[in-house]
Design an enzyme around this catalytic site. Sequence first.
Site, PDB file in Angstrom:
ATOM      1  N   LYS A   1       0.840  -1.187   0.000  1.00  0.00           N
ATOM      2  CA  LYS A   1       0.000   0.000   0.000  1.00  0.00           C
ATOM      3  C   LYS A   1       0.883   1.248   0.000  1.00  0.00           C
ATOM      4  CE  LYS A   1      -4.200  -1.782   0.256  1.00  0.00           C
ATOM      5  NZ  LYS A   1      -5.234  -1.517  -0.761  1.00  0.00           N
TER       6      LYS A   1
ATOM      7  N   ASP B   1      -0.198  -0.659  -4.688  1.00  0.00           N
ATOM      8  CA  ASP B   1      -1.594  -0.221  -4.694  1.00  0.00           C
ATOM      9  C   ASP B   1      -1.630   1.191  -4.144  1.00  0.00           C
ATOM     10  OD1 ASP B   1      -4.278   0.155  -4.671  1.00  0.00           O
ATOM     11  OD2 ASP B   1      -4.748  -1.474  -3.294  1.00  0.00           O
TER      12      ASP B   1
ATOM     13  N   GLU C   1      -1.604  -0.741  -8.982  1.00  0.00           N
ATOM     14  CA  GLU C   1      -3.063  -0.764  -8.918  1.00  0.00           C
ATOM     15  C   GLU C   1      -3.608   0.636  -8.675  1.00  0.00           C
ATOM     16  OE1 GLU C   1      -6.500  -2.915  -6.146  1.00  0.00           O
ATOM     17  OE2 GLU C   1      -4.476  -3.757  -6.263  1.00  0.00           O
TER      18      GLU C   1
ATOM     19  N   ASP D   1      -8.780  -0.634 -10.697  1.00  0.00           N
ATOM     20  CA  ASP D   1      -9.576  -1.176  -9.595  1.00  0.00           C
ATOM     21  C   ASP D   1     -10.816  -0.318  -9.393  1.00  0.00           C
ATOM     22  OD1 ASP D   1     -10.619  -2.372  -7.349  1.00  0.00           O
ATOM     23  OD2 ASP D   1      -9.026  -1.736  -5.996  1.00  0.00           O
TER      24      ASP D   1
ATOM     25  N   LYS E   1     -13.875  -7.179  -8.160  1.00  0.00           N
ATOM     26  CA  LYS E   1     -14.259  -7.357  -6.762  1.00  0.00           C
ATOM     27  C   LYS E   1     -15.775  -7.473  -6.685  1.00  0.00           C
ATOM     28  CE  LYS E   1     -10.369  -4.776  -4.770  1.00  0.00           C
ATOM     29  NZ  LYS E   1      -9.969  -3.546  -4.038  1.00  0.00           N
TER      30      LYS E   1
END
Length: 370
Positions: free
Chosen positions: A162, A190, A218, A243, A267
């Site tokens: 992250k 991400d 991402e 995403d 997702k």
Amino acid sequence: MKIVAIETGRLAAPLKRPFKTALRTVNAIDDVIVRIVTDTGQVGLGEAAPTAVITGDTIGSIVWAIEEVIAPQLKGMAIENIEAIFEKLDHCLVKNSSAKAAVDIALYDLYGQLYRAPLYQLLGGYRRQLSTDITISVNDPEQMARDSVAAVQLGYDTLKIKVGKDPALDIERMSLIRQAVGNDIKLRLDANQGWQPKEAVRILQRLEDRGLEIELVEQPVPAHDLEGLKFVTDHVTIPVLADESAYSPLDAVKIMQLRAADLINIKLMKTGGIRHALQICAMAEVYGVECMMGCMLEAKISVTAAAHLAAAKPVITRLDLDGPSLCATDPLPGGARFDEHRITLTDEPGLGFDAALCPGFTERPAPGKM
């Protein structure tokens, strides 16, 4: 097999450590669970993660949507006519993707029970075993390096890092992590929409120049900025994964048509469940775009459903299904087996849970009109 009741409850699980991203910090999972009861006595389970900063869904909005709008529409319908149920689920209200996902998952659980087969076999049956990455929360660089080493020691060969809070610090984070884990471990970034397009290109090019071998990045830019997403994709060699920009099948196909990203992250909380996720898979196969199967910070029911979908479709080549592994306890027996990075699906019908052992319904929110 007809629907006679749709009930909501709560499923809580503390995390091993705080989950930190550029958007939020979470200490425990607190999800809405759904139980669809049929006239044959069989029960399907679903789960919705309230992620207000991403989907806009809260616990209250999810419970209201299911109990006051969805349940009255679906009661009395037969699981054998599952496409008719999905059509009604789609059109009974707009958005509310997490609420729809929970109901969709429970319906697919019943569909597998109806035909006495594990869901992944009904959806395609491509494989039974999977391997997921694990998320390294955003912290100071030294702590993230230590967390990365600890994950590798548990057997993970792919880490999702992250970033997105401080560009200069993000570069230091990645450098220290790569130094700590060596060159054999795959690193995914991400940014959670944390950068602007030119800023993202500058950061990613610096990472490329340092030879840090980043597998993908991402959602580097804000979700609405498809032009910015394409700008990043066109100016870096690191593959870009969409995403938050890719919720619906329409979103995904637009990204594919524009070549705004190299990969699509599916997702269930974004798509509204498995049915629309399957549509994204079909389009990705046509366009030759590989997909990742991801999750929000979810517990075992919805991540098991995501694992069944991932196991069914070869176009899903990467997994980010670490939610159950981040939990300090397993709140529910059954379902897929999560052994750190290894995920194994069982031969039990549907999703493989025993609904009689599902917690969260003794003190559940009062049901609305059915």
